[in-house]
Design a protein around this motif. Structure first.
Motif, PDB file in Angstrom:
ATOM      1  N   THR A   1       0.870  -1.232  -0.056  1.00 47.31           N
ATOM      2  CA  THR A   1       0.081   0.117   0.084  1.00 47.31           C
ATOM      3  C   THR A   1       0.706   1.339   0.056  1.00 47.31           C
ATOM      4  O   THR A   1       0.670   2.268  -0.809  1.00 47.31           O
ATOM      5  CB  THR A   1      -1.028   0.135   1.125  1.00 47.31           C
ATOM      6  OG1 THR A   1      -1.773  -1.310   0.991  1.00 47.31           O
ATOM      7  CG2 THR A   1      -2.079   1.200   1.137  1.00 47.31           C
ATOM      8  N   ASP A   2       1.882   1.149   0.846  1.00 43.51           N
ATOM      9  CA  ASP A   2       2.699   2.478   0.737  1.00 43.51           C
ATOM     10  C   ASP A   2       3.473   2.594  -0.498  1.00 43.51           C
ATOM     11  O   ASP A   2       3.761   3.905  -0.924  1.00 43.51           O
ATOM     12  CB  ASP A   2       3.981   2.148   1.916  1.00 43.51           C
ATOM     13  CG  ASP A   2       3.284   2.179   3.348  1.00 43.51           C
ATOM     14  OD1 ASP A   2       2.287   2.636   3.717  1.00 43.51           O
ATOM     15  OD2 ASP A   2       3.984   1.905   4.219  1.00 43.51           O
ATOM     16  N   ALA A   3       3.679   1.629  -1.306  1.00 49.02           N
ATOM     17  CA  ALA A   3       4.345   1.727  -2.398  1.00 49.02           C
ATOM     18  C   ALA A   3       3.285   1.901  -3.643  1.00 49.02           C
ATOM     19  O   ALA A   3       3.739   2.042  -4.604  1.00 49.02           O
ATOM     20  CB  ALA A   3       5.285   0.407  -2.781  1.00 49.02           C
ATOM     21  N   GLY A   4       2.088   2.046  -3.422  1.00 45.81           N
ATOM     22  CA  GLY A   4       0.994   2.439  -4.276  1.00 45.81           C
ATOM     23  C   GLY A   4       0.660   1.172  -5.035  1.00 45.81           C
ATOM     24  O   GLY A   4      -0.155   1.442  -6.161  1.00 45.81           O
ATOM     25  N   ILE A   5       1.247   0.080  -4.877  1.00 49.08           N
ATOM     26  CA  ILE A   5       0.621  -1.020  -5.500  1.00 49.08           C
ATOM     27  C   ILE A   5      -0.654  -1.716  -5.271  1.00 49.08           C
ATOM     28  O   ILE A   5      -1.474  -2.070  -6.099  1.00 49.08           O
ATOM     29  CB  ILE A   5       1.775  -2.384  -5.390  1.00 49.08           C
ATOM     30  CG1 ILE A   5       2.936  -1.783  -6.076  1.00 49.08           C
ATOM     31  CG2 ILE A   5       1.177  -3.613  -5.927  1.00 49.08           C
ATOM     32  CD1 ILE A   5       4.163  -2.692  -5.900  1.00 49.08           C
ATOM     33  N   LEU A   6      -1.077  -1.522  -4.055  1.00 48.07           N
ATOM     34  CA  LEU A   6      -2.284  -1.615  -3.541  1.00 48.07           C
ATOM     35  C   LEU A   6      -2.828  -0.301  -2.996  1.00 48.07           C
ATOM     36  O   LEU A   6      -2.314   0.735  -2.719  1.00 48.07           O
ATOM     37  CB  LEU A   6      -2.519  -2.681  -2.241  1.00 48.07           C
ATOM     38  CG  LEU A   6      -1.719  -3.987  -2.394  1.00 48.07           C
ATOM     39  CD1 LEU A   6      -2.052  -4.707  -0.922  1.00 48.07           C
ATOM     40  CD2 LEU A   6      -2.463  -4.560  -3.723  1.00 48.07           C
ATOM     41  N   GLU A   7      -4.348  -0.281  -3.203  1.00 44.50           N
ATOM     42  CA  GLU A   7      -4.910   0.889  -2.738  1.00 44.50           C
ATOM     43  C   GLU A   7      -6.077   0.646  -1.608  1.00 44.50           C
ATOM     44  O   GLU A   7      -6.672  -0.628  -1.873  1.00 44.50           O
ATOM     45  CB  GLU A   7      -5.416   1.948  -3.536  1.00 44.50           C
ATOM     46  CG  GLU A   7      -6.459   1.379  -4.632  1.00 44.50           C
ATOM     47  CD  GLU A   7      -6.790   2.277  -5.840  1.00 44.50           C
ATOM     48  OE1 GLU A   7      -6.201   3.398  -6.010  1.00 44.50           O
ATOM     49  OE2 GLU A   7      -7.628   1.863  -6.615  1.00 44.50           O
ATOM     50  N   VAL A   8      -6.418   1.501  -0.628  1.00 47.51           N
ATOM     51  CA  VAL A   8      -7.663   0.968   0.122  1.00 47.51           C
ATOM     52  C   VAL A   8      -8.803   1.423  -0.682  1.00 47.51           C
ATOM     53  O   VAL A   8      -9.075   2.456  -1.165  1.00 47.51           O
ATOM     54  CB  VAL A   8      -7.459   2.069   1.462  1.00 47.51           C
ATOM     55  CG1 VAL A   8      -8.714   1.966   2.312  1.00 47.51           C
ATOM     56  CG2 VAL A   8      -6.208   1.708   2.402  1.00 47.51           C
TER      57      VAL A   8
END
Length: 177
Positions: A50-57
């Protein structure tokens, strides 16, 4: 952390697989999907991705006093560019292949630990030694892409189950003349 390092971890790669096909999944659902991985490890790797922007909430809801988040994959961020692949060293390729095989073994183990029916599911793990010119190899790859691309964007739907397809192609040592 660059995309190669992020995706070169077996647990992170399995999380990416679990979220493919435009799926939205909670961390609790991910933990159930990866029963051989501790809950703390799943949460840590979800945070890293998530921090890397590969996942998003994708959403949040209160569950027994806690906020439960659901996540979705940003597929455009979960790729290794052609330039990155081309600049990889031989040792990088060894690590990538070893990671891919570790993930494949873990995913297949999860399948077998469920309620498997390999014959009905048409499970296949065949290897074929084929002789190809450069042109024939290019045509083979183009044909595989043509067959796979139309279904890559499929999301969950009635009658659909996720499948893992892992085509591997590399030249083998030529026999002595």
């Amino acid at each position: 952390m660059d995309p190669v390092e992020l995706l070169l971890h077996p647990v992170r790669l399995r999380i990416v697989h679990a979220l493919s096909g435009r799926r939205t999944v909670t961390t609790a659902e991910l933990c159930a999907r990866l029963p051989d991985v501790s809950q703390a490890t799943v949460y840590r790797h979800v945070g890293t991705l998530t921090d890397a922007g590969i996942l998003e909430v994708a959403g949040e809801q209160r569950v027994r006093g806690f906020v439960e988040r659901s996540y979705r994959l940003r597929p455009e961020r979960a790729v290794i560019s052609a330039e990155e692949a081309a600049s990889a060293t031989v040792d990088d390729h060894r690590r990538v292949f070893a990671t891919a095989m570790a993930v494949l073994l873990a995913e297949f183990g999860s399948y077998l630990d469920g309620d498997p029916d390999p014959a009905a599911d048409l499970v296949g793990y065949r290897q074929h030694a084929i002789w190809l010119t450069e042109d024939e190899r290019a045509k083979l790859i183009a044909g595989l892409r043509e067959a796979i691309l139309p279904v890559l964007g499929n999301g969950p739907g009635e009658g659909r189950r996720p499948h893992l397809l892992s085509p591997i192609l590399f030249p083998v040592a030529s026999p002595p003349e």
